[in-house]
Design a protein around this motif. Sequence first.
Motif, PDB file in Angstrom:
ATOM      1  N   SER A 172       7.326  26.003  -4.190  1.00 40.81           N
ATOM      2  CA  SER A 172       7.397  27.257  -4.939  1.00 40.81           C
ATOM      3  C   SER A 172       7.502  27.020  -6.438  1.00 40.81           C
ATOM      4  N   LYS A 173       8.001  25.816  -6.831  1.00 38.57           N
ATOM      5  CA  LYS A 173       8.148  25.476  -8.250  1.00 38.57           C
ATOM      6  C   LYS A 173       7.523  24.116  -8.532  1.00 38.57           C
ATOM      7  N   LYS A 174       7.099  23.912  -9.758  1.00 39.84           N
ATOM      8  CA  LYS A 174       6.557  22.627 -10.226  1.00 39.84           C
ATOM      9  C   LYS A 174       5.468  22.107  -9.282  1.00 39.84           C
ATOM     10  N   GLN A 175       4.498  22.960  -9.018  1.00 41.34           N
ATOM     11  CA  GLN A 175       3.451  22.628  -8.060  1.00 41.34           C
ATOM     12  C   GLN A 175       2.547  21.497  -8.538  1.00 41.34           C
ATOM     13  N   LYS A 176       2.325  21.391  -9.840  1.00 45.10           N
ATOM     14  CA  LYS A 176       1.414  20.367 -10.365  1.00 45.10           C
ATOM     15  C   LYS A 176       1.914  18.954 -10.082  1.00 45.10           C
ATOM     16  N   LYS A 177       3.247  18.769 -10.077  1.00 45.16           N
ATOM     17  CA  LYS A 177       3.800  17.440  -9.831  1.00 45.16           C
ATOM     18  C   LYS A 177       3.519  16.962  -8.405  1.00 45.16           C
ATOM     19  N   SER A 178       3.367  17.901  -7.489  1.00 46.34           N
ATOM     20  CA  SER A 178       3.141  17.532  -6.087  1.00 46.34           C
ATOM     21  C   SER A 178       1.665  17.487  -5.724  1.00 46.34           C
ATOM     22  N   TYR A 179       0.799  17.907  -6.655  1.00 44.09           N
ATOM     23  CA  TYR A 179      -0.623  18.017  -6.316  1.00 44.09           C
ATOM     24  C   TYR A 179      -1.325  16.674  -6.500  1.00 44.09           C
ATOM     25  N   SER A 180      -1.953  16.190  -5.424  1.00 44.74           N
ATOM     26  CA  SER A 180      -2.687  14.926  -5.461  1.00 44.74           C
ATOM     27  C   SER A 180      -4.159  15.207  -5.740  1.00 44.74           C
ATOM     28  N   GLY A 181      -4.669  14.660  -6.837  1.00 45.85           N
ATOM     29  CA  GLY A 181      -6.082  14.835  -7.158  1.00 45.85           C
ATOM     30  C   GLY A 181      -6.988  14.141  -6.158  1.00 45.85           C
ATOM     31  N   LYS A 182      -6.493  13.073  -5.548  1.00 44.28           N
ATOM     32  CA  LYS A 182      -7.277  12.328  -4.561  1.00 44.28           C
ATOM     33  C   LYS A 182      -7.423  13.124  -3.263  1.00 44.28           C
ATOM     34  N   LYS A 183      -6.315  13.691  -2.782  1.00 42.77           N
ATOM     35  CA  LYS A 183      -6.320  14.422  -1.513  1.00 42.77           C
ATOM     36  C   LYS A 183      -6.659  15.903  -1.683  1.00 42.77           C
ATOM     37  N   ASP A 243       0.854  -1.185   0.000  1.00 43.34           N
ATOM     38  CA  ASP A 243       0.000   0.000   0.000  1.00 43.34           C
ATOM     39  C   ASP A 243       0.889   1.234   0.000  1.00 43.34           C
ATOM     40  N   VAL A 244       0.274   2.373  -0.324  1.00 42.80           N
ATOM     41  CA  VAL A 244       1.004   3.632  -0.399  1.00 42.80           C
ATOM     42  C   VAL A 244       0.539   4.563   0.710  1.00 42.80           C
ATOM     43  N   SER A 245       1.499   5.127   1.429  1.00 43.00           N
ATOM     44  CA  SER A 245       1.221   6.137   2.451  1.00 43.00           C
ATOM     45  C   SER A 245       1.365   7.515   1.814  1.00 43.00           C
ATOM     46  N   GLU A 246       0.406   8.376   2.076  1.00 41.44           N
ATOM     47  CA  GLU A 246       0.411   9.714   1.476  1.00 41.44           C
ATOM     48  C   GLU A 246       0.353  10.757   2.581  1.00 41.44           C
ATOM     49  N   GLN A 247       1.242  11.732   2.510  1.00 40.19           N
ATOM     50  CA  GLN A 247       1.344  12.755   3.557  1.00 40.19           C
ATOM     51  C   GLN A 247       1.303  14.148   2.938  1.00 40.19           C
ATOM     52  N   PRO A 248       0.541  15.069   3.532  1.00 36.57           N
ATOM     53  CA  PRO A 248       0.503  16.439   3.008  1.00 36.57           C
ATOM     54  C   PRO A 248       1.835  17.161   3.199  1.00 36.57           C
ATOM     55  N   THR A 249       2.177  18.015   2.269  1.00 41.48           N
ATOM     56  CA  THR A 249       3.393  18.826   2.358  1.00 41.48           C
ATOM     57  C   THR A 249       3.031  20.289   2.117  1.00 41.48           C
TER      58      THR A 249
END
Length: 276
Positions: free
Chosen positions: A132-143, A122-128
């Motif tokens: 400041s850069k490349k925000q889309k890569k860090s954005y989770s559509g699920k969370k 399973d995958v653990s997901e944590q908010p960060t």
Amino acid sequence: MHLTYARISKYPYNFRRITGLSIETFEQLLVLKVRPLFEELESSKLRHGRMSHLPTMEDKLLCVLMYYRTYISHVFLGYLFNLHNANICRLLRKMEPLLAKKISIKKDRSLTSDKVLRILADVSEQPTQRPSKKQKKSYSGKKKRHTIKTEIVIREDGKILSVSKSHKGKEHDFKIRKGEKLLPKESLKLADSGYQGWQKLQSNVMIPYKKSRKRPLTKEQKEHNRKLSSIRMKVEHKIREIKVFKIMSEVYRNFQNKYNLRFNIIAGMINFKHAF
């Protein structure tokens, strides 16, 4: 008056609440893992600097565990231990590599289906914090927020077998699995619906059936999902144990270059706690 191991160890319940470990487990970790390596490191130095403000190994380890368990700021932690926040930073920089060397999750190259009959992933997901850069890569559509993901693989008895590299929140669970080492062919591998497609990559993979408007689930499929869910709860419980340490559950404030190291250390401590 400031916080020390000698004072807090008189109150076992409070000790466990602020460190995440019992006094017995703490002392075993210190004696068997941390102290020998620290003394070896100190003896290899040609010259010794000023005496540490935390002279005992117990206090040093307590400070690190309190940081992981509570995730308070360096300034606040320094106030509790009567240290400057810069000393806290130096202590973490010194202690974390030692802990990682001794208790982090090591790759088990001898992993075979004879040893492991069932594997749960399973995958653990944590908010960060928002980057400041490349925000889309860090954005989770699920969370619906910026996150960081790490996959854990465990045995049915609860031992954590492996911890993946950490990935940005946009990365799909199955894509993370594809980037990791293949698991034993004959072992039964159980995962959630985020691993759709794993069956094409490996055999003996069990994931839940998904319903659609035109194809509702049959009674047999619902029963399969229910049984799978009851087994998979073990990996959810293991993630919950990791997230007892607030540094792995609250919004991660630090630079992410040490995130995976800390995840590994905490996963290793949980294995040590359960005598794996």
